[in-house]
Structures are given as C-alpha cells and as structure tokens.
Design an enzyme around this catalytic site. Structure first.
Site, PDB file in Angstrom:
ATOM      1  N   GLY B 151     -14.000 -17.302  -8.014  1.00 49.13           N
ATOM      2  CA  GLY B 151     -14.606 -18.399  -8.749  1.00 49.13           C
ATOM      3  C   GLY B 151     -13.795 -18.711 -10.000  1.00 49.13           C
ATOM      4  CB  CYS B 152     -13.587 -21.773 -12.043  1.00 49.96           C
ATOM      5  SG  CYS B 152     -15.330 -22.194 -12.191  1.00 49.96           S
ATOM      6  CE1 TYR B 153     -17.475 -21.160 -17.096  1.00 48.55           C
ATOM      7  CE2 TYR B 153     -19.041 -21.270 -15.286  1.00 48.55           C
ATOM      8  CZ  TYR B 153     -18.570 -21.761 -16.486  1.00 48.55           C
ATOM      9  OH  TYR B 153     -19.179 -22.832 -17.070  1.00 48.55           O
ATOM     10  CB  THR B 155     -10.004 -17.118 -12.115  1.00 47.66           C
ATOM     11  OG1 THR B 155     -10.260 -17.162 -10.709  1.00 47.66           O
ATOM     12  CG2 THR B 155      -8.510 -17.129 -12.363  1.00 47.66           C
TER      13      THR B 155
END
Lengths: 348, 348, 348, 348
Positions: B151-153, B155
């Site tokens: 996921g973005c967060y 990462t």
C-alpha cells in the site's frame, strides 16, 4: 469605545486584526504603524480588500511619541526583538498592550534568552506580562495590562495537550506533536520558500528539532503540569493559506489504559466547559474554523497500542494571532469575551 | 518484450501504470480492463491526456478468459476482495501477477481476515505471494511469480521505520506515524469527501485508529524486527493531488541516546546502499519525488528530548502504487530494476 | 552525443531543461551557469529533486570564455537584455544557440525596441535568428543556428490563432485572447505578488494592456496573415503551478458564418497534420499536458453569435519554454523532432 | 425580527445563507429543508463548522404545508425546475420569496423555455417576479414580494458590462465574456468532474457555447440596452473554492475611441454611485471579495486596439448567491440594504 493603535499593520496578523476591529462594537482604530517601506501609504494600497472599510495611512514606530497619547490600547504584531524596546514606554504611559510577538510570552528570562538570544531592557515590565491563553489563564488575563499573546503553533498544541497533562493521563516523556500549518504563518515577507510554486502541491517538515514555538509549548505545559514537560514538536508546511492542525500523540499511563473514547471526550468537554471558543468533536478539519476564533478538538484512543491521539485545529491568523489578541483585549477591558469574534467559518 | 494486461485501468493507479509502461523498454500493453461502466470505451475517453499514446478499448473481468492467453503478466489495481477471486486462475495459467490491491500483502490469513474480513479461496496461491517491497525483500521477489504490491502509506512508513527497527535504535512501543497524503490516494470514485471544495485549503485526520494500512505496517515491521511491533498510525488528507509524507516519531533506546545526526544518517545510507530509489537528505518535500519512483528520507535526532524523527516521502501513485509495481515486474522478469522508472520529478 | 551548456540553470525554465536533457538520447549537459548568488553551489542544492541525477556546480557568465569551447550548443534562459550581449560571441565561435528569452524573437529591431526598449549590439547576428515555433516555421528552423525560442503565452496564443488567420476565417480586428497562466511563468525570483498566500485561491488579470507578449503575438500573427494583425491580449494568474490556457475569441467573417464545428475542427487538424505535438479535441485542460510538450487545442463555433472560440493549452515550462527549446535543438541538429520529449502527462 | 425558512439548506448556497442570517440583526431562521437523504439530520452533521451556531434538523419539501405558516419569508436554493412547483403556494399564503434558482429570473416565458425547457404552472405568479440585481433594479425590488435572484456568472457579467451597454460605448455585437469560476459554483453534489484531483492544478472551459447563464446575461443586458444584445460567454473552472472573475472584452464604438482610462473609470463610478457593494479600482482579485457581498470592478482601454477590457469579481456564493439574496430580502423588507452583509474579505 476604546481607542486602538496597531503596530505592524502591514503583515497578515495586523491586517486580520484590522478586519476584526472594524466590526468590533467597543473599539475604534485610531492609527496604524508599519515598516519603513509602507510609510505614507494608505493601508488600502497594501490591502485593496480593505477599500471602503478604512482610510488610514501607515506611520512608523518613529511616530510613536506623537501618537501614543491618542489611544487606550496598543496591539503590536512584529518580529521578535522589536516590541521589547517600545512596550515599556507604552506601559509607563498607562496604555494597555497586547503583543502578538514572542517578546512577552516567557516569564522566565533565561528560557526566553535560550530560544531568542535576547535580553529584556526592562524586567519590571516583563514581570507583569501575562501569557494570553484565556482558556487556561483567564483570571490573570483579566487583571493584566500587558499580554504576551501566544504563538500560533503553541495555541493549537497547548489547548490540545493541556487536559492530558493536567489530568495526568499520559506518560509526559512521550508527547509527540506533529503540526501542519498553512503558509500564512510565515508572513507576507518575500522569501523563496514561501513562493507559490515552492509550496503548492507539496508538504514538508522544517525546523525539525529547533522551532522556537517548541520552547513556548514546553514552558506553558510545564506550568500546567506543575513539573517539567518536554515535547517533541515538528512543524510542517502544507499547501493552504490558513489553518493549523496539531496532531498530538502520547502513550497512556498504565493506570489509564482502560479509558474509553467517551471517557476522554468527557474529560475534554469538562476541561473546556467555560471556554466559548473550544468545540469538541471527532476529526476536526481546518476548514471548519477558517476565519473564526474557534479551536476545535478531537480526541481518540488507540486501545490496542495504548496511545491517545488529539487533533487540534485553529485558524492561525485568528485564534492563533489576531482573534486571540482581541479576545485578550476583551478580557482586560471588561468587554464580553466574544465581542467582535462571532464570525462563522467561511465554508467551503 | 513481455505482453501485459492491466485490470483496473480506469483508476488513477491503473492510468499511472499505463503511462509508465508505454515508455518501458521491455513491456507492451496488450489489453485493459476496467469497471462495467467503462466497457467499450476507449481509455482516452476516460483520460484524454493519453490521446496519441494508446488506442485500446476497456474490457471487463468478464472478458478475462478469452484474453488471458495473450499476455505474460497481469497487473491488477482493484479494491480489495476482487483480485483474490481471479488471481488463482491467472497463476494456474502460468502468468506472472502483480496485485496492487491488498489481497496478497499478508502471508498470515488471520491478520488479513482481521483487517479485511475476507477469506482466501485458494490458500496455495496465497502461500506463494511475496510482499513487493524491493528495498527489504528483493531476493524473494526475484523468485516470485505473484506479488502483493505494498500500500501507499505502508511503503512510506515501512521504508522510513525499517532501519530504526532493524538496528534496534528505538523503543518499539513508542512509534508514532503521522502520515499526510494527497487526495489521489482515495481514487477516482465519486465521494463527497473527495470533492474539490471539501478538500481544498483544509487538512484533517481520518480513520484515526482503524486504517487498514496500520495492520500492514505492523505486519511487515514485525518481520523486520523479528518480534511483534505495533505502531500508532494516523493518516491525514492534505490539499494536493499526489504525494505522501510520513513523519515518524519514536523514543530512542537508552543505550543509543548519544547517537548523532551524522551517525543515524550514516546508518540509513548504509541500510539503503543497494536501493536505487532511496535518497537520504534533510527535510524532503513531496514535490521532490512527484512523478518518480523515489522514496526520499530525512532523519534527525532531538537530543534534548531523546527522540528520533524520520520524514519519508513518496509519490503515492508511483512508488506507492504503479511505479513500485513496475519495479517488481522488473525484478521478477529479470529486467534492470530501474527500467521504465527513470522519470525526473516534475518540479515545480 | 552533442555537448550542451545551459545559462540560467537556476530558474524554473533552466531546471526543466536539465530534467529533459538528462533523458535525451543525443545530448549531454557539460556545464551550467546561473546568477552570481549560485556560483559554486551544486545544482542539487538549488533543486534537491535532481539529487542522484546530475552532479554539476553552477558557474556564472564570467566563466563563459573558458567554457565555451567545450560545448556544441548553448541554451540561454535569462531575463531579456542579457543574452544579446553574449550570443554574438557564441555564434562567432561556431556554436548553435537556443535563446529562451525574448532577445531574438523579433526580426524587426523597431518592434523589439518598442516593447523592450533595448538596442541590439550586433545586427548581423540578429539577422540570422529564427523564431522557434516549429509548427509554423520548421523549414527555417532546420537551417538555423540561432533560435529565438517563443514566449509561453505566444506559443499557446499563436498556435491557437494561426489557422483562423491563415485561412481568413475571422475579422482580424476582433481577436481577443484571454490567457490564464500558472504562477511558474513568473519565475523563481522572490516577489510579493508570487507568494503562496497572495496567489492561492485567487485569480486576477495583470498588465492588462501592456504585456510584452502581446507584441510578440502581433508580430508573428502578422507574418502568418501577410498583413498587420493586432490582438487584444490579457494575461491572468491562476492558482496552479504550471499550465497556460489561452481562450481565443473572434468574430467570424460574414462569408464563413455557416461553418460548422466539424468543419473548423477539420481545418485545424489539417493545418497541424505534420505537427507531432499538437492534438485537437474539445475543451482541453491544462492537466492533460502537464509535464509534456503538447499543445492541445479545442475549437467551437457559437453560431447564434457568429463567433469562434479556441482553447489552446500548454505546459508553460515545457512547450512554453524548455521543451520547445529542445524541439528546436532537435530540428537544428537533425535529431528526431520528438527526441527526449516523449513524456506522458502527469495526471492527476 | 422576521422569521425565515430555507429550502435547500444542504447545498453550499444554503449553508452560506445560514451563516449570513445567523448574524443578521433583523432575521431569525425558523426551519430548514433539504433533500430526502438529509431528512432528520441536524444541519451540523452536514456542516460541522456550524456547531454551536445553530441546532436545527433538516426537513424536506414534504413538510412544507405544516411549516409555511410559521415564517414570513422563504429562501429557496434548488436546482431549476423545482421551485416553480412550490413558490405559487407560498406567494398565495402571503409569504415573501427569494428564489436563488433560475425559475423566476426570466419575465419572458419563451426565453425561459428556450434555455430550461420548462413551462411555468402559474403565469400570474411568474408575472410578478422581479430580477433581483439591486444595482440595476432597486426600485422594482423594493416593491416586490417574489425575487428571482440572479445567477453567479450573470451577476459578475452584467454588473461589469451594464455601463458599457447603457452608455452606448461599445459595438454590442463584439462582447466576449471570459468567466473563471471556483469549483463551489458546481455545488456539493458528487460528480467526477468536481473531484479534487480532477480540478486541482488545472483550468479548462466547459459548456463553451451552451451555458444557460448566457441566456440570462443576454436577457438582462438587452433590457439595459433597450435593444437585443447577445454576448459570447465562455465559463471556465479554475482551481479555487470560491470566486468568479469575468473578464469582458468589446470593441469601442468609433465615436468613443478617444475615451481615456480616467474617463471610463469615471463613468463606472458614476453609474454605481448609489451601489454600496460595488467598488471600482484596477485589476481586482477574487481574494479581495472572498466572503463578502462586494462586486469589485476594474476597467481599462487598449487604445491601440480600440478595445475595452472590464474585470468584474465576486464571491459566487455571496454576491453571486446567498449574499445577494439577503440584499434583496433587506430591500423588500425595508431593512438597511447592507444589513447582515458587512463582512470584510478573508485575506489571505
């Protein structure tokens, strides 16, 4: 009507102050002072949105002597280190003073010197200054004639943290304050870092371990706690004009780990029950306080992790500067605390 | 050239993936799938900026059977809970798969179920999925044929925290992650909360104690630490299109309190010395990584407070989604790790 | 590989040029020059997003003599009035030159003097300059060694208007160009008017009757028309980093009043059939060209009112500056016209 | 105190109306109605910024009969085509009505039908409606009991153009109006086109030849001129919450070509000498009117080109909707025209 002089009218805090005072039922602006470059200019040249509202010309601090007699109260909105050279004269002339800068926020000279590297020329005057956060120090403020108006970050941070510290709910060594501010907090002075293209569509931290407002937060929270408190405070710039959100993290003390969201919300509501400008509800957004003197606070517990999270939002130019200054004026002058401060948020 | 199919092409992650792959030296997009409402539409109707670049029409997952044979690798960029119904078939057909959604990020079914309340229909396929964070798991990724793309967060959060946890520098119970995200992370679906007027000029936290990415961060950091790690993670929406800044706070362990900024920076540089997309320097801004696959990290110690502060920035649609997916494709296909990912940040 | 020097590397156009050239298959940056204050600084100090991409130190024009020999082509991205003192020396040394400033955009000295109040020290060099708008003047550009790269507003305005004027579709006395620009067009120099808080959430016109780019548009459109054309041109600042939209209005000539939307779209497509960077479709948005060298054009007829409306969008730093400069370099050096310019728009 | 009902309280115009009326010295809000989905919800659930200010629950138009008796005046802020079914009943019940929608802006049914494709069920009621632009029609408004409140674009466009048309200064066939609007004009309904990521950092035109407000501008300017006037009107969306700038272009008539800037400014000042909400000064910015009922106008002549350029800015939700509605209420109720409307712009 009391008569008002404003020093530092050319900045965003000064301009916000003008806007509030022009609609204040008990106050009248008599003169404005700004920096040398503005001398002789109408304030409406600097701020065309004030056209039709006010017709004063900017003077400078060189004109103070001939103007001081005409006012009852002076607001100063200046970079630190200037006010302390002029305020003693104002106080001695019997004027009330609200200083929006940092010079009178610390009652401990050593702490002030640590963060600002300045000495106060008149300790007696310093001794009577009161930190102007009405939600915590209203009684003292009412009796004061010199107010050190809190910084914008400290206002949001202290109001968000004070109940935790006062009620002994957290491990005070674990307070982490992540503060996000709109760009107006940096003022109207020209700098590459506050250019539109440098700030739009980007977020970054700055002054990660050295922001002076950290000293102010520590100083006041220590008073609230009755013992030394030291927070980790990191300010960030986000792409918006106004608004501060301080997200505050701390570990809950072992004996409070069973506290519920309802319980802690009740503690906050009780703590601020006499504060007309504090509202408690979940996940407040800076848009909800834009242009107002409110501090909106949300609080939640992460039970699994044993942490409490507080979100505290203000408009940095109103509750974080000019609005709070007027709130302090109201208190020291015996006006209704909310006089002139009943704006409703501009949404969206 | 390997042949590529993209499922979920109509979202921002899918569209970003198209943009990257169109310039990739080793890959060719063969077909696109999107939601029912897009069936039969050219992708350039959904995204006019792609005019002249690609001329494919959107199909849907109903068309999978007749299309699967024509590709070597499938990217899926879907809401959670859909991919797990289609990926087993793809794997059994001998395809490589990079899933940008959450379905294959957890190798522990119970943890996945706790956060997503879903069961996996095919445990054997799940068992071979690898968490696609190349900076930590490159060797496993190279041998995988099914990648759960982070996921973005997570990462930004994991890359920022991993050295602290791996090198045992902090009290792991005190990790606080304050994550600020641009609005594109919420996708292109229509919702009141992501309307322009609801997000512009405002910042707020959301899902304060319940964001699913917290589970992902805990799960992976626990692997890095070799013991259970639980972070306090609070996401915020800020008024920008793209970019995540995770500001990470933790108390330093007593035996490391004399660590210097230079020392910890050196630890980070060493930790990421083989990572082509990690750069270490002070106070990174999301603007510096816009449109790129970089994760830029700054780290500072507040000596007086005994805390460490890490700032980790990514472009949520590139390193936080499509770029990292291509990085994973490069690794599992034996291409140069940086192939197709050499964009320079669009500044300002 | 040709060897490149860049003068004015510290500005946004210079920095954009670096980003493009670093990925250009045929060019290599050899040195950078910027203003005095940047002397000796690494370009990555000015622009941290370039870390890991380039490692050059800024020199100044004082260092030109010792550096000129090492390059084949020089780009200059400077305020007007400086390049004309240095370009003659470069040309005489056999270098190719692309000047992104205004000094070589006018082949008529009187017109240049009218708008810029400057004289050219070397008329012979001026005489060989070619206006670098490849969509109109490709043949001349291919033979040139000195290019006056068009301004950002003129690029959008001229490309949008040229077919109307060339095909004699409109009353040339009624051309009104309403141009809206992102703030990066004003450069990275510090000014109060380009501060974040002065531009965010606000739109205004400026230089309403006096913008120098109006002279450039008139000069070039007159060439296209074969007779004097004078447009009304009003630039506006809008709250975004990049992008220009020129909305162009004109009365249709009486004999063309029955022209249809389909008809005029066809005229535009035909006019730009050999232009790889022009795309024709309805109501283009600046987001669709962000980071690219495209000029996207929409055209519609208001039949009832007898007017034509053209919308022309570019990225002011790419097609409006650095990208077009590279396009010109490609043409004068015999490279593929699109070399190094194949970026896909960063959306959203 | 007059008693007020608001229909359409859940939209941005409705919410802005609430904010204004809560501080109005002569008005009290008695009930709120909104769409079905809001029935039974507190208005503070929809708009948390109103917490502590108002405590009403949303009803729907189904509740009109039982509520109509309790109020003196009703504001309606609805999509077109709804109000015309309810207003006749209100008028017959002796209520005053200000309709912020389009249903009562046209006194010519055929024109209304052309643009909105609707018939009015009650022509008698339609016949007494007055177009509520006080700067042009104050006398009629004072005597009215039903006001068709102008659209946002028409307010800015008509106020900017009226002096040119009334004083016969321009060729009326050449009026081009380029209008730029913040996104709040599109309302709070969810649409892909008004998502944050679709609008941020981008500008585009829409409804290039077909926007209904063009009909409204033509209709009213024709009244002002005493003959048919038809403008070319193109609306644009720009990345800001609030504010409209209409830039208006026209060719000056031959006999007025010697008119100076000073001369035309004087004509505008004279034309609006009794208008408390019109201010005349060069290049107004939407930021200068944010949150206010002002229309700020600048006007300049391009002598060489024989054109006049007018810049007219408003806050679309205040002077373009709710503020103007209250101004109309003030006039029809005999209050001071500016009552409740003395907000100072929120700057920056």
């Amino acid at each position: 009507m009391i008569k008002i002089g404003i020093v530092g009218a050319g900045g965003y805090a000064g301009e916000t102050l003008i806007g509030i005072l022009l609609r204040h039922p008990e106050a009248k602006i008599v003169w404005l002072m700004s920096e040398e470059a503005h001398k002789g200019k109408k304030i409406t040249e600097l701020y065309p949105h004030l056209k039709g509202e006010i017709d004063l010309v900017c003077q400078t601090l060189d004109d103070l002597d001939k103007n001081l007699g005409s006012v009852d109260l002076v607001f100063l909105a200046l970079p630190h280190g200037i006010a302390l050279n002029y305020v003693p004269k104002m106080i001695k002339a019997g004027k009330k003073v609200v200083d929006l800068g940092a010079d009178y926020r610390f009652d401990d000279e050593a702490v002030f010197k640590k963060w600002y590297n300045l000495d106060h020329p008149d300790k007696a005057v310093l001794a009577e200054a009161v930190f102007g956060l009405p939600e915590l120090f209203k009684d003292k403020i009412k009796k004061a004639r010199l107010i050190g108006n809190p910084g914008c970050y400290p206002t949001a941070s202290i109001l968000g943290t004070a109940p935790l510290v006062a009620k002994n709910l957290i491990d005070r060594s674990t307070i982490m304050i992540d503060a996000k501010s709109g760009v107006s907090g940096a003022g109207r002075g020209v700098k590459q870092t506050t250019l539109y293209c440098e700030r739009n569509d980007g977020v970054m931290a700055y002054a990660v371990t050295s922001h002076r407002h950290m000293g102010e937060v520590d100083h006041i929270l220590s008073k609230v706690a009755g013992e030394k408190v030291g927070v980790t405070f990191v300010p960030h710039l986000i792409p918006q004009d106004r608004g501060i959100l301080a997200t505050i993290y701390a570990k809950i003390t072992n004996d409070k780990l069973r506290m519920t969201n309802e319980g802690i919300i009740q503690i906050y509501k009780e703590f601020y029950k006499d504060a007309p400008f504090v509202r408690i509800y979940p996940t407040p957004c800076t848009k909800n306080v834009r242009g107002t003197n409110y501090c909106d606070i949300g609080v939640e517990i992460n039970r699994e992790k044993g942490t409490v999270i507080v979100m505290s939002v203000i408009d940095n130019l109103v509750k974080g500067a000019a609005g709070q200054a007027v709130q302090n004026m109201n208190l020291i002058c015996g006006f209704e605390e909310t006089a002139g401060l009943k704006q409703i948020a501009l949404y969206p």
